[in-house]
Design an enzyme around this catalytic site. Structure first.
Site, PDB file in Angstrom:
ATOM      1  N   PHE A  95       0.748  -1.636   0.124  1.00 51.88           N
ATOM      2  CA  PHE A  95       0.047   0.236   0.406  1.00 51.88           C
ATOM      3  C   PHE A  95       0.937   1.345  -0.368  1.00 51.88           C
ATOM      4  O   PHE A  95       0.597   1.685   0.482  1.00 51.88           O
ATOM      5  CB  PHE A  95      -1.209   0.397   1.064  1.00 51.88           C
ATOM      6  CG  PHE A  95      -2.468  -0.879   0.563  1.00 51.88           C
ATOM      7  CD1 PHE A  95      -2.186  -2.090   0.838  1.00 51.88           C
ATOM      8  CD2 PHE A  95      -3.769   0.192   0.511  1.00 51.88           C
ATOM      9  CE1 PHE A  95      -2.883  -2.684   0.254  1.00 51.88           C
ATOM     10  CE2 PHE A  95      -4.464  -0.606   0.078  1.00 51.88           C
ATOM     11  CZ  PHE A  95      -4.596  -1.911  -0.331  1.00 51.88           C
ATOM     12  N   CYS A 135     -15.287   1.438  -0.006  1.00 50.17           N
ATOM     13  CA  CYS A 135     -15.176   1.194   1.425  1.00 50.17           C
ATOM     14  C   CYS A 135     -14.350   2.223   2.015  1.00 50.17           C
ATOM     15  O   CYS A 135     -14.499   2.835   3.015  1.00 50.17           O
ATOM     16  CB  CYS A 135     -14.412  -0.050   1.551  1.00 50.17           C
ATOM     17  SG  CYS A 135     -15.509  -1.696   1.831  1.00 50.17           S
TER      18      CYS A 135
HETATM   19  C1  UDX Z   1     -20.662  -4.727   1.759  1.00 49.68           C
HETATM   20  C2  UDX Z   1     -21.106  -4.246   3.282  1.00 49.68           C
HETATM   21  O1  UDX Z   1     -22.610  -3.999   3.402  1.00 49.68           O
HETATM   22  C3  UDX Z   1     -20.514  -2.427   3.619  1.00 49.68           C
HETATM   23  O2  UDX Z   1     -21.052  -2.606   5.058  1.00 49.68           O
HETATM   24  C4  UDX Z   1     -19.037  -2.944   3.065  1.00 49.68           C
HETATM   25  O3  UDX Z   1     -18.852  -1.908   4.019  1.00 49.68           O
HETATM   26  C5  UDX Z   1     -18.508  -3.150   1.811  1.00 49.68           C
HETATM   27  O4  UDX Z   1     -19.181  -4.354   1.392  1.00 49.68           O
HETATM   28  P1  UDX Z   1     -22.135  -4.100  -0.875  1.00 49.68           P
HETATM   29  O5  UDX Z   1     -21.987  -6.021  -1.007  1.00 49.68           O
HETATM   30  O6  UDX Z   1     -20.962  -3.898  -1.664  1.00 49.68           O
HETATM   31  O7  UDX Z   1     -21.510  -4.250   0.585  1.00 49.68           O
HETATM   32  O8  UDX Z   1     -23.800  -3.783  -1.039  1.00 49.68           O
HETATM   33  P2  UDX Z   1     -24.099  -4.237  -2.367  1.00 49.68           P
HETATM   34  O9  UDX Z   1     -23.339  -4.118  -3.233  1.00 49.68           O
HETATM   35  O10 UDX Z   1     -24.646  -2.798  -1.591  1.00 49.68           O
HETATM   36  O11 UDX Z   1     -25.305  -5.725  -2.219  1.00 49.68           O
HETATM   37  C6  UDX Z   1     -25.747  -5.411  -0.979  1.00 49.68           C
HETATM   38  C7  UDX Z   1     -26.922  -6.414  -0.690  1.00 49.68           C
HETATM   39  O12 UDX Z   1     -28.308  -6.264   0.083  1.00 49.68           O
HETATM   40  C8  UDX Z   1     -27.808  -6.017  -2.629  1.00 49.68           C
HETATM   41  O13 UDX Z   1     -27.693  -6.955  -3.172  1.00 49.68           O
HETATM   42  C9  UDX Z   1     -29.338  -5.817  -1.744  1.00 49.68           C
HETATM   43  O14 UDX Z   1     -30.626  -6.449  -2.791  1.00 49.68           O
HETATM   44  C10 UDX Z   1     -29.245  -6.567  -0.836  1.00 49.68           C
HETATM   45  N1  UDX Z   1     -30.678  -6.060  -0.096  1.00 49.68           N
HETATM   46  C11 UDX Z   1     -30.088  -4.757   0.715  1.00 49.68           C
HETATM   47  C12 UDX Z   1     -31.432  -7.498   0.816  1.00 49.68           C
HETATM   48  O15 UDX Z   1     -31.256  -7.854   0.106  1.00 49.68           O
HETATM   49  N2  UDX Z   1     -32.188  -7.156   1.791  1.00 49.68           N
HETATM   50  C13 UDX Z   1     -31.791  -5.416   2.041  1.00 49.68           C
HETATM   51  O16 UDX Z   1     -32.835  -4.553   3.356  1.00 49.68           O
HETATM   52  C14 UDX Z   1     -31.067  -4.460   1.947  1.00 49.68           C
HETATM   53  C1  UDX Z   2     -10.207  -2.248   0.789  1.00 47.50           C
HETATM   54  C2  UDX Z   2      -9.026  -3.787   1.681  1.00 47.50           C
HETATM   55  O1  UDX Z   2      -7.949  -3.617   1.530  1.00 47.50           O
HETATM   56  C3  UDX Z   2     -10.414  -4.157   2.306  1.00 47.50           C
HETATM   57  O2  UDX Z   2      -9.465  -4.863   3.631  1.00 47.50           O
HETATM   58  C4  UDX Z   2     -11.650  -3.881   2.466  1.00 47.50           C
HETATM   59  O3  UDX Z   2     -12.250  -4.600   3.394  1.00 47.50           O
HETATM   60  C5  UDX Z   2     -12.187  -2.842   1.940  1.00 47.50           C
HETATM   61  O4  UDX Z   2     -11.805  -2.225   1.222  1.00 47.50           O
HETATM   62  P1  UDX Z   2     -10.138  -2.474  -1.752  1.00 47.50           P
HETATM   63  O5  UDX Z   2     -11.347  -1.214  -2.012  1.00 47.50           O
HETATM   64  O6  UDX Z   2     -11.287  -4.149  -2.468  1.00 47.50           O
HETATM   65  O7  UDX Z   2     -10.402  -3.320   0.086  1.00 47.50           O
HETATM   66  O8  UDX Z   2      -9.094  -2.115  -3.057  1.00 47.50           O
HETATM   67  P2  UDX Z   2      -7.768  -2.032  -2.321  1.00 47.50           P
HETATM   68  O9  UDX Z   2      -6.949  -2.560  -3.149  1.00 47.50           O
HETATM   69  O10 UDX Z   2      -7.637  -1.900  -0.901  1.00 47.50           O
HETATM   70  O11 UDX Z   2      -7.435  -0.818  -3.044  1.00 47.50           O
HETATM   71  C6  UDX Z   2      -8.222   0.429  -2.391  1.00 47.50           C
HETATM   72  C7  UDX Z   2      -8.041   1.707  -3.085  1.00 47.50           C
HETATM   73  O12 UDX Z   2      -6.914   2.090  -2.886  1.00 47.50           O
HETATM   74  C8  UDX Z   2      -8.151   1.482  -4.904  1.00 47.50           C
HETATM   75  O13 UDX Z   2      -8.612   3.147  -5.241  1.00 47.50           O
HETATM   76  C9  UDX Z   2      -6.813   1.558  -4.779  1.00 47.50           C
HETATM   77  O14 UDX Z   2      -6.670   1.448  -6.622  1.00 47.50           O
HETATM   78  C10 UDX Z   2      -6.259   2.465  -4.271  1.00 47.50           C
HETATM   79  N1  UDX Z   2      -4.266   2.184  -3.310  1.00 47.50           N
HETATM   80  C11 UDX Z   2      -4.084   0.934  -3.145  1.00 47.50           C
HETATM   81  C12 UDX Z   2      -3.593   2.638  -4.251  1.00 47.50           C
HETATM   82  O15 UDX Z   2      -3.467   3.871  -4.638  1.00 47.50           O
HETATM   83  N2  UDX Z   2      -2.274   2.498  -4.211  1.00 47.50           N
HETATM   84  C13 UDX Z   2      -2.295   1.159  -3.048  1.00 47.50           C
HETATM   85  O16 UDX Z   2      -0.887   1.227  -3.181  1.00 47.50           O
HETATM   86  C14 UDX Z   2      -3.076   0.207  -2.871  1.00 47.50           C
END
Ligand code: UDX
Ligand code: UDX
Length: 434
Positions: free
Chosen positions: A253, A264
């Site tokens: 990172f 996130c």
């Molecule tokens: C997740 C985590 O929930 C979030 O807290 C974390 O920080 C990042 O990843 P993510 O899986 O990316 O979120 O969310 P999203 O892709 O929006 O999926 C949520 C799913 O739950 C959707 O498919 C939606 O249709 C479903 N949903 C939502 C239900 O089935 N019931 C509900 O009441 C609300």
């Molecule tokens: C992140 C965390 O790594 C994971 O543990 C958590 O649960 C969800 O959020 P993600 O968002 O999928 O995962 O990707 P990550 O690989 O962490 O990258 C996040 C962002 O940082 C991206 O936009 C990536 O391009 C950027 N990044 C990452 C940099 O710019 N430089 C780096 O060295 C690493």
């Protein structure tokens, strides 16, 4: 052995959890409100692009251990471990929106026909698991459940690998009964010697936010040093590599870029500042990381402006729309800020991404989307690489140069060798290097 696990929400996190937990040998039912998603999953089609997930999905569907449904009441009643994995998006005031979690808790309360362990997978502010416990107590008038906090640390693009080989598994719990059940749910990881952190609900919740905020800070730190590198004529890659050789720092990172994005880091950094304030603690460092990261995205537009003179009426190619490679996710992608600013400057944008064009076109329906990077480069005055897709590393630079009208190449991920780019006749600029 738990009877059955129910995963509510089959988005990014829920889908990986459902597929992974069934691969561990558990019986799992995935539930979602979205019928289209469930119809796809039942047929073994993943609604998201994530390497490896479809193979695991099909393998476990075939084994009969994994099913999907929209009928939440039945799925809850037949399960004794329930994972909540619905989204917790950012509200306008930057707090996490817990309304989806609350809706699921209501439905769990209505269907609490026997003792169940309620596991929160969604990222929720500190105090939420205790709030869920109180809510369930009030709604059911009893204690026939336990609440567990089990945050996820999955990286998009590497989610399957991260699920099966995590650095640690964090479990916040309050009763020995729940601890024992969670131990069984994850017994496969225990066999492979993954460290388990058994802690309180609040500690587990904070571990997740602290980890993401730290990683976001690390990236922002190296971006700031990269900007300084440019000014003083140093090479950021040598600086970062050498810093990383110090075991206390570690090399991960420390890659500079156009600013972090994704589902996130942006949301979780804002949420920790916001609940810090609620508890009376000013999170000044993380607050400054959030602001500095915004400036980094804008800085990419300033760079291209400086190289191009005026931007009005120019055609600019943007390669990469996803927030990082190996995903079709565009949430908080730096490409959003960059393209928005370019359009406001009167630029004609021609874009390409191997996986994320469908999702991006929902946000920007009017820019030109092209089948290949070369199509996107046609007659362009300048080219910007925003996502580190491997296919952009192998671009034929001399071909690009003949296709383009202009000769400016801004590589916001430092993917290319500056000498090669210059040799092909371009004016090259990266981040933090000459
Ligand atoms: C997740 C985590 O929930 C979030 O807290 C974390 O920080 C990042 O990843 P993510 O899986 O990316 O979120 O969310 P999203 O892709 O929006 O999926 C949520 C799913 O739950 C959707 O498919 C939606 O249709 C479903 N949903 C939502 C239900 O089935 N019931 C509900 O009441 C609300
Ligand atoms: C992140 C965390 O790594 C994971 O543990 C958590 O649960 C969800 O959020 P993600 O968002 O999928 O995962 O990707 P990550 O690989 O962490 O990258 C996040 C962002 O940082 C991206 O936009 C990536 O391009 C950027 N990044 C990452 C940099 O710019 N430089 C780096 O060295 C690493």
């Amino acid at each position: 052995m738990p009877k059955k696990i129910c995963v509510v929400g089959t988005g990014y996190v829920g889908l990986i959890a459902a597929v992974g937990l069934s691969d561990f040998g558990n019986n799992v039912v995935g539930v979602d409100l979205d019928k289209k998603k469930i119809d796809m999953l039942v047929q073994g089609i993943s609604p998201i692009y994530e390497p490896g997930v479809e193979d695991y999905l099909n393998r476990n569907l075939e084994s009969g251990r994994l099913t999907f449904t929209t009928e939440i009441a039945k799925a809850l009643q037949e399960s004794n471990v329930i994972f909540i994995a619905v989204g917790t998006p950012e509200k306008e005031n930057e707090e996490a929106d817990l309304s989806y979690v609350e809706a699921v808790v209501d439905t769990i309360a209505e269907n609490l026909n026997e003792y169940k362990v309620i596991v929160t997978k969604s990222t929720v502010p500190v105090g939420t698991n205790r709030w869920i416990k109180e809510l369930l107590k009030k709604k059911t008038g009893g204690n026939n459940f336990d609440v567990v906090s089990n945050p996820e640390f999955l990286r998009e693009g590497k989610a399957a690998q991260d699920f099966f080989h995590p650095d640690r598994t964090v479990i916040g719990y309050e009763s020995e009964k729940a601890k024992d059940i969670m131990f069984r749910v994850y017994r496969t990881l225990n066999v492979t010697s993954v460290p388990f952190v058994w802690c309180s609900l609040e500690t587990a919740e904070l571990i997740k936010y602290a980890s993401n905020a730290f990683l976001a800070t690390k990236i922002t730190f190296i971006n700031e040093i990269a900007n300084l590198s440019e000014a003083v004529g140093a090479d950021i890659h040598q600086v970062a590599k050498s810093m990383g050789m110090d075991g206390r720092i570690s090399s991960k990172f420390l890659h500079p870029g156009p600013g972090y994005g994704g589902s996130c880091f942006p949301k979780d950094t804002k949420a920790i500042v916001s609940f810090g304030k609620k508890f009376g603690v000013k999170m000044k460092l993380i607050d400054s990381v959030i602001k500095t990261n915004e400036l980094q995205k804008e800085r990419m537009v300033e760079k291209i402006k400086k190289l191009s003179g005026t931007l009005k009426g120019k055609t600019i190619t943007v390669l990469g729309l996803a927030f990082k490679q190996q995903t079709d996710d565009v949430r908080e992608s730096p490409a959003i800020t960059i393209i928005d600013k370019l359009l406001k400057e009167g630029v004609n944008v021609q874009a390409h991404d191997p996986k994320a064009m469908d999702n991006f076109s929902k946000l920007f329906p009017d820019i030109m989307y092209c089948h290949t990077a070369y199509d996107a480069a046609k007659n362009a005055d300048a080219l910007l690489i925003v996502t580190e897709w491997n296919e952009y590393r192998g671009l034929e630079l001399s071909k690009l140069k003949t296709i383009m009208k202009g000769d400016i190449l801004l590589d916001t991920r430092n993917l290319l060798d500056p000498d090669d780019v210059k040799e092909a006749g371009f004016i090259y600029e990266g981040v933090g290097r000459k």
